[in-house]
Design a protein around this motif. Structure first.
Motif, PDB file in Angstrom:
ATOM      1  N   THR B 203      14.914 -13.129  29.384  1.00  0.00           N
ATOM      2  CA  THR B 203      14.770 -12.334  28.496  1.00  0.00           C
ATOM      3  C   THR B 203      13.159 -12.090  28.305  1.00  0.00           C
ATOM      4  N   THR B 204      12.804 -10.816  28.084  1.00  0.00           N
ATOM      5  CA  THR B 204      11.546 -10.371  27.956  1.00  0.00           C
ATOM      6  C   THR B 204      11.090 -10.794  26.494  1.00  0.00           C
ATOM      7  N   LEU B 205       9.967 -11.744  26.643  1.00  0.00           N
ATOM      8  CA  LEU B 205       9.713 -12.284  25.314  1.00  0.00           C
ATOM      9  C   LEU B 205       8.374 -11.589  24.916  1.00  0.00           C
ATOM     10  N   ILE B 206       8.189 -11.129  23.538  1.00  0.00           N
ATOM     11  CA  ILE B 206       6.948 -10.534  22.998  1.00  0.00           C
ATOM     12  C   ILE B 206       6.698 -11.501  21.566  1.00  0.00           C
ATOM     13  N   LEU B 207       5.571 -12.083  21.688  1.00  0.00           N
ATOM     14  CA  LEU B 207       5.403 -13.271  20.893  1.00  0.00           C
ATOM     15  C   LEU B 207       4.159 -12.928  19.803  1.00  0.00           C
ATOM     16  N   VAL B 208       4.372 -12.799  18.619  1.00  0.00           N
ATOM     17  CA  VAL B 208       3.025 -12.653  17.736  1.00  0.00           C
ATOM     18  C   VAL B 208       2.543 -14.122  17.445  1.00  0.00           C
ATOM     19  N   THR B 209       1.621 -14.602  17.396  1.00  0.00           N
ATOM     20  CA  THR B 209       0.860 -15.813  17.139  1.00  0.00           C
ATOM     21  C   THR B 209      -0.450 -16.053  16.556  1.00  0.00           C
ATOM     22  N   HIS B 210      -0.859 -16.949  15.996  1.00  0.00           N
ATOM     23  CA  HIS B 210      -1.935 -17.316  15.831  1.00  0.00           C
ATOM     24  C   HIS B 210      -2.555 -18.403  16.563  1.00  0.00           C
ATOM     25  N   ASP B 211      -1.448 -19.115  17.215  1.00  0.00           N
ATOM     26  CA  ASP B 211      -1.581 -20.423  17.811  1.00  0.00           C
ATOM     27  C   ASP B 211      -1.851 -20.324  19.260  1.00  0.00           C
ATOM     28  N   PRO B 212      -3.345 -20.718  19.840  1.00  0.00           N
ATOM     29  CA  PRO B 212      -3.641 -20.490  20.946  1.00  0.00           C
ATOM     30  C   PRO B 212      -2.790 -21.250  21.995  1.00  0.00           C
ATOM     31  N   HIS B 213      -2.418 -22.441  21.446  1.00  0.00           N
ATOM     32  CA  HIS B 213      -1.575 -23.220  22.433  1.00  0.00           C
ATOM     33  C   HIS B 213      -0.120 -22.534  22.711  1.00  0.00           C
ATOM     34  N   LEU B 214       0.361 -22.121  21.784  1.00  0.00           N
ATOM     35  CA  LEU B 214       1.483 -21.180  21.851  1.00  0.00           C
ATOM     36  C   LEU B 214       1.381 -19.969  22.867  1.00  0.00           C
ATOM     37  N   ALA B 215       0.208 -19.248  22.761  1.00  0.00           N
ATOM     38  CA  ALA B 215      -0.005 -18.122  23.530  1.00  0.00           C
ATOM     39  C   ALA B 215      -0.231 -18.436  24.883  1.00  0.00           C
ATOM     40  N   GLN B 216      -0.727 -19.678  25.197  1.00  0.00           N
ATOM     41  CA  GLN B 216      -0.996 -20.151  26.557  1.00  0.00           C
ATOM     42  C   GLN B 216       0.324 -20.457  27.344  1.00  0.00           C
ATOM     43  N   ARG B 217       1.545 -20.423  26.592  1.00  0.00           N
ATOM     44  CA  ARG B 217       2.766 -20.929  27.248  1.00  0.00           C
ATOM     45  C   ARG B 217       3.357 -19.321  27.571  1.00  0.00           C
ATOM     46  N   CYS B 218       2.725 -18.388  27.236  1.00  0.00           N
ATOM     47  CA  CYS B 218       3.245 -17.075  27.564  1.00  0.00           C
ATOM     48  C   CYS B 218       2.553 -16.503  28.932  1.00  0.00           C
ATOM     49  N   ARG B 219       3.011 -15.797  29.557  1.00  0.00           N
ATOM     50  CA  ARG B 219       2.376 -15.358  31.077  1.00  0.00           C
ATOM     51  C   ARG B 219       1.157 -14.487  30.872  1.00  0.00           C
ATOM     52  N   CYS B 220       1.348 -13.783  29.730  1.00  0.00           N
ATOM     53  CA  CYS B 220       0.160 -12.944  29.678  1.00  0.00           C
ATOM     54  C   CYS B 220      -0.096 -12.753  28.083  1.00  0.00           C
ATOM     55  N   THR B 221      -1.411 -12.644  27.565  1.00  0.00           N
ATOM     56  CA  THR B 221      -1.932 -12.518  26.389  1.00  0.00           C
ATOM     57  C   THR B 221      -2.376 -11.049  26.078  1.00  0.00           C
ATOM     58  N   LEU B 222      -2.018 -10.612  24.917  1.00  0.00           N
ATOM     59  CA  LEU B 222      -2.916  -9.415  24.614  1.00  0.00           C
ATOM     60  C   LEU B 222      -3.543  -9.534  23.501  1.00  0.00           C
ATOM     61  N   ASN B 223      -4.738  -9.477  23.264  1.00  0.00           N
ATOM     62  CA  ASN B 223      -5.613  -9.656  21.994  1.00  0.00           C
ATOM     63  C   ASN B 223      -5.900  -8.257  21.382  1.00  0.00           C
ATOM     64  N   ILE B 224      -5.599  -8.218  20.095  1.00  0.00           N
ATOM     65  CA  ILE B 224      -5.812  -7.172  19.294  1.00  0.00           C
ATOM     66  C   ILE B 224      -7.070  -7.415  18.246  1.00  0.00           C
ATOM     67  N   ALA B 225      -7.710  -6.499  18.066  1.00  0.00           N
ATOM     68  CA  ALA B 225      -8.907  -6.669  17.165  1.00  0.00           C
ATOM     69  C   ALA B 225      -9.276  -5.240  16.493  1.00  0.00           C
ATOM     70  N   ALA B 226      -9.070  -4.998  15.116  1.00  0.00           N
ATOM     71  CA  ALA B 226      -9.383  -3.710  14.648  1.00  0.00           C
ATOM     72  C   ALA B 226      -8.534  -2.728  15.030  1.00  0.00           C
ATOM     73  N   GLY B 227      -7.316  -3.157  15.372  1.00  0.00           N
ATOM     74  CA  GLY B 227      -6.047  -1.890  15.894  1.00  0.00           C
ATOM     75  C   GLY B 227      -6.209  -1.536  17.168  1.00  0.00           C
ATOM     76  N   ARG B 228      -6.918  -2.054  18.015  1.00  0.00           N
ATOM     77  CA  ARG B 228      -7.098  -1.846  19.340  1.00  0.00           C
ATOM     78  C   ARG B 228      -7.014  -2.912  20.418  1.00  0.00           C
ATOM     79  N   LEU B 229      -6.436  -2.672  21.594  1.00  0.00           N
ATOM     80  CA  LEU B 229      -6.405  -3.664  22.540  1.00  0.00           C
ATOM     81  C   LEU B 229      -7.874  -4.169  23.080  1.00  0.00           C
ATOM     82  N   ALA B 230      -8.294  -5.296  22.971  1.00  0.00           N
ATOM     83  CA  ALA B 230      -9.530  -5.953  23.328  1.00  0.00           C
ATOM     84  C   ALA B 230      -9.546  -6.289  24.876  1.00  0.00           C
TER      85      ALA B 230
END
Lengths: 828, 230
Positions: B203-230
């Protein structure tokens, strides 16, 4: 002080956020309904009583065989009551070599205090309305006096030793007494001429009527003061007793108005309870936070109760204002039907509405509100921690107690109130059990249903407790609405039957046997529909099983009145129409010496089957044995009799005949001919009385209809409140279902099925309950005949399913439309 | 087991162009998201991170077709969500998407089994009961099928939610703070289970999280700041 500020602030914020709208609407409807109905009923009652007083020509009348003590009149004066006096006696008039026994009435200057007289210059022509009796030296007479004594207007008529000028024909007097059969033609004169007639001597058979009018309070006080002072031979006339046809209608209407009030209160109460439940549930989280911040349970209770007190006062004041305007609007709509002189709206009724409003509000809102003090502070961590529900005894106890008080107020009968409440409680228990049974059946059918139906049914069976409450609430509302509607229809039908278009408007009395056949033929020739010709012999009941009746009857009872005067005795081979045998048997063979007695009189005199009654006619005495007891209706304007004898019993006494018939306006000229052709007969016109009576019924009908609309409005509010009460949970579930892929059509269908099933169950149970209550109500309170209503069995469940289904569909339509993202937002 | 519906040969399962969301406030229009251009390949695992109020959940809602953007478009598996009506988007969600929420979002009136059966039944799939029971067994709740959410602990509720999300074998799984309401040990267990199931179902997984450890388990991270991709 800070707490009041906090309560006000929270109330204001909630109000601005729309949290209180439904609650306020339910409250305003309850108070508007109570105030409008209380004001309307009170004002209508006072207007109608005033109008009914026209039939007594006063608000209060003392009937007496002698003059009343001077102190009584002084007391009336102290209470600022107006008074008038009329003296009635029989006198033989002799003019142009003709003799006639006339009923003379000498009236004082103030007579009539209420109502009016009608006089004319020409017989059976349009009469003019006047508000005072004849002037001194003048006399007004019945048309029959002129024809019998061969007199005309302007001639002199001598009463006793006083010669008086006949100035008018009298066609209507408001307080003509109901003893129709012994009516002699009327001569009305001024009391100022009475002494000069020298008719009244010690020992003369004279009857005095002392009339009083004034404010309701003063009349009430005078009535209270008088009662213990009355002596035998004196009594107070009462509209309910002395005009039975009017009294019955008024009593029923008063009870119906009262019943309608209770219905609106009950329905609006259910709406308040439902809306408060939603309010309460929406405040669980905020309450948990307040408790975490250190609020005690008492603080929480105080906080919400003070908010509700503020809300209750706001709603009650608005409701009272709306109620006031609504009753004004009702009276405006009814202005053509009502008498010109309307009673003023009573401020006390407004105050009652305000207090009753607050009482209703707290009785129904308190139980769900009390749940808030039980919210655990732990709920801030575990949102699924719900406070315990309020005990059932408190929920139902408060509501039932208050409704009981209202029923008691309107029936004024504790036994009746308790039996209605007891019946209601048993009905509620049975209803709840039946609903549980129905839900169990529905649950069993779930696995066989397709997904849409399954979700619809599961909507009901998932939370049985809540579903039972909701279905019972709808059932009670439907029962209340059905009761209002059915009782209204039957009440009106009953009145219509009682006074159909061809209700007799004339009585012919004192018809001699040799005139009977010819007069009967005359009526037939002119196609005039009338009652039978009943023979009448005037006689008096003297002993019951050889005991003098005066020892048996109680003071001021129907029995006393029936035995203190001559009764009209008749005989008949067959049972008159409208009469029913309640005990014994009607005679089959012509066996003399049997009598059938009217039920109420029999009860009053404690007479049963087989008792021996002795009567005197003139100087002769005879016996008869009671072989049947009859119930009959006195309010049909047809000849009715306390005593009917078997044919042959009264043969050797001289008799006359009596009949009644309906004569249309165009045929009234016939009366003139008959009075001339059949000398000695008495024509008694009840047209004016009948018209006034019909006008009162028309007013009542209109009023009752408006009250019914109000009950319906309250019913729809309950429906809406109940639908909205579950909205939050539905919105959440709907959004979640849509997130998981459910289409809007699916959601709408399942919701419609759930609500329609709720409506169907409620309708089915409501019809069972309504029919049971109607049966009991008719038998015990309204005294009407019960018959089952098959249409109700069909219309109520289907109509209720459609109504509740559509309301639910419409009320929660936003569930299918709200963006599912809300679910994620809540989770954030 | 039912076959997955999406075409594994297709490169981008989610594509957005100039995606933006503006809401009206008393002070005037407020931009929550703007100019989001994404191409997410099938089978990828992506963590969306950012501060509170940065627009993470809004982006998730728009990608899943739970809300409509003010500007731009979202295409999932070749279907343009932004051109569909609500019922069309609901059908796509049922066919292609699974969800796991922070607050579990189980229907309180249904049992664990009925909650898991729900998306299958909404999709008209037969043997929903068996499929749901198998998956509940897989997440270790085979003995609690008839329990309602109220009778389950937080961890158990989230396992039911995981079973519900995977039971239709969705092409994409959206998870919004799936461990936010759980203690760290239970949370860890749930995350392990989530990644296992994700792997099993490709399955394609799209995960919203605050947890950096959890984010690290994903292949890729998208950082959003003030409504834009950082």
């Amino acid at each position: 002080m800070n707490r009041i500020v906090l309560a006000s602030r929270l109330l204001f914020r909630d109000g601005r956020a729309g949290e209180l709208t439904l609650l306020l609407v339910a409250l305003v409807i309850a108070v508007t309904g109570t105030t409008a109905i209380t004001l309307f009923a009170d004002r209508l009652h006072r207007t109608m009583t005033a109008q009914a007083a026209d039939f007594l020509a006063a608000d209060l009348v003392i009937s007496s065989s002698q003059k009343i003590p001077r102190a009584w009149l002084e007391k009336a004066g102290q209470l600022h009551l107006k008074s008038a006096e009329s003296t009635e006696f029989s006198s033989v008039l002799i003019e142009n070599d003709e003799l006639l026994l006339a009923g003379v009435k000498a009236v004082s200057a103030n007579y009539p205090l209420r109502g009016f007289l009608k006089i004319t210059g020409t017989a059976f022509k349009a009469a003019q309305t006047v508000h005072a009796g004849p002037a001194g030296g003048e006399v007004w007479v019945d048309q029959r006096i002129l024809s019998m004594l061969r007199l005309k207007i302007g001639d002199t008529l001598t009463v006793g030793e006083k010669a008086l000028i006949i100035s008018h024909i009298l066609t209507y007097e408001p307080d003509k007494k109901g003893n129709l059969y012994s009516l002699s033609p009327r001569v009305m004169m001024s009391a100022s001429d009475l002494a000069a007639t020298r008719v009244i001597q010690p020992g003369s058979h004279v009857h005095y009527f002392f009339q009083f009018s004034g404010s309701a309070d003063a009349i009430g006080a005078f009535n209270h003061w008088l009662k213990p002072r009355l002596e035998p031979g004196q009594r107070l006339l009462d509209i309910h007793e002395d005009r039975p046809e009017l009294g019955t209608a008024l009593t029923r209407a008063e009870r119906y108005l009262g019943l309608s009030s209770v219905v609106v209160i009950l329905i609006a109460g259910v709406a308040i309870a439902t809306a408060t439940r939603r309010y309460s549930e929406r405040h669980f989280n905020a309450t948990a936070v307040l408790r975490c911040l250190g609020c005690t349970r008492r603080d929480i209770l105080w906080l919400y109760i003070s908010q509700f007190l503020l809300l209750g006062m706001l709603g009650s004041i608005s409701g009272c204002l709306f109620g006031w305007f609504i009753q004004e609007a009702l009276f405006h709509l009814l202005q053509n039907l009502l008498p010109g002189q309307l009673a003023k709206p009573g401020l006390l009724a407004v105050f009652f509405g305000f207090v009753a409003g607050l009482a209703i509000f707290f009785a129904f809102a308190l139980p769900p509100l009390l749940r808030l003090q039980r919210v655990s502070p732990l709920r801030v961590l575990r949102r699924d921690l719900e406070p315990l529900p309020t005990g059932a005894w408190l929920v139902y106890g408060l509501a039932v107690g208050l409704i009981g008080l209202f029923i008691w107020r309107y029936t004024d009968n504790l036994t009746q109130t308790l039996s209605i409440l007891g019946g209601g409680a048993i009905a509620l228990c049975i209803l709840s059990l039946l609903v549980r049974g129905l839900l169990l059946l529905a649950e069993k059918s779930v696995p066989r249903l397709n997904i849409t139906w399954r979700f619809g049914v599961q909507g009901l069976t998932r939370n049985t407790g809540a579903s039972v409450n909701q279905i019972v609430a709808f059932s009670v509302t439907l029962v209340a609405m059905t009761l209002s509607f059915t009782v209204r229809n039957d009440l009106l039908d009953n009145w219509r039957q009682q006074l159909p278009e061809d209700t007799p408007n004339y009585f012919l009395l004192n018809i001699f046997p040799d005139q009977q056949a010819s007069l009967q033929q005359a009526l037939l020739n002119h196609k005039i529909k009338g009652s039978r010709f009943y023979p009448v012999v005037r006689g008096r009941l003297v002993t019951i099983n050889d005991t003098p009746v005066q020892r048996i009857v109680s003071k001021d009872s129907q029995g006393e009145r029936a035995t203190h005067r001559d009764l009209s005795l008749t005989w008949s081979a067959s049972l008159p129409e409208d009469n029913r045998i309640s005990a014994g048997q009607w005679w089959r063979a012509a066996q003399t010496g049997q009598v059938s007695i009217e039920q109420q009189l029999a009860d009053n005199l404690n007479v049963g089957l087989g008792d021996k009654l002795a009567f005197t006619v003139g100087s002769e005495q005879f016996d008869a044995t009671v072989t049947s007891i009859r119930s009959l209706r006195w309010d049909t304007l047809k000849p009715n009799f306390y005593m009917i004898f078997s044919p042959g019993t009264l043969d050797h006494f001289a008799n006359t005949f009596i009949t009644s018939f309906y004569l249309p306006e165009a045929q009234k000229y016939l009366l003139n001919d008959w009075v001339k052709s059949y000398r000695g007969i008495t024509v008694l016109e009840v047209d004016a009385l009948l018209k006034q009576f019909k006008s009162i019924l028309a007013q009542l009908t209109e009023a009752i209809d408006y009250l019914l609309y109000f009950a319906l409005l309250a019913g729809f509010t309950v429906l809406f409140a109940a639908v909205r009460a579950s909205l939050d949970q539905r919105l959440h579930e709907g959004a979640l279902m849509r997130t998981l892929g459910a289409g809007r059509t699916f959601l709408r269908q399942t919701q419609f099925i759930e609500f329609a099933l709720t409506g169907f169950c409620a309708g089915l149970l409501a019809v069972v309950l309504s029919e049971s209550i109607i049966f009991a109500l008719y038998r015990q309170v309204l005294e009407l005949t019960y018959s089952p209503n098959p249409i109700l069995w069909l219309v109520l469940p289907i109509g209720s399913a459609a109504l509740v289904g559509l309301s639910g569909y419409w009320g929660v339509k936003e569930v299918a439309n709200r963006a599912p993202l809300a679910v994620l937002r809540e989770a954030e | 087991m039912i076959p997955t519906q999406h075409d594994k040969n297709q490169n981008s399962i989610i594509t957005t162009e100039n995606l933006g969301k503006t809401v009206k406030t008393a002070e005037g229009p407020l931009s929550i998201l703007s100019d989001i251009n994404l191409q997410i390949k099938a089978g990828e695992s992506i963590a969306i991170i950012g501060e509170s109020g940065s627009g993470k959940s809004t982006l998730l809602g728009l990608l899943a077709g739970l809300d409509l953007p003010t500007t731009g478009s979202v295409v999932i598996d070749g279907k343009e969500l932004t051109a569909m009506d609500e019922d069309g988007r609901a059908a796509v969600r049922n066919e292609l998407i699974g969800f796991v929420f922070q607050a579990f979002q189980l229907l309180p009136g249904l049992t664990a089994l009925e909650n898991v059966m729900l998306p299958l039944e909404l999709g008209g799939i037969k043997q929903a009961g068996k499929l749901a029971a198998d998956l509940l067994d897989r997440v270790g709740l085979g003995h609690r099928l008839t329990h309602t959410p109220r009778q389950l602990s937080g961890g158990e509720q989230q396992r039911v939610a995981l079973a519900r999300a995977f039971v239709t074998r969705p092409a994409i799984l959206f998870a919004d703070e799936p461990t936010g309401n759980l203690d760290s040990k239970t949370g860890q267990h749930i995350i392990d289970l989530l990644f296992e199931l994700n792997l099993e179902n490709s399955t394609t997984l799209i995960l919203v999280t605050h947890d950096p450890h959890l984010a690290q388990r994903c292949r890729c991270t998208l950082n959003i700041a003030a409504g834009r991709l950082a």
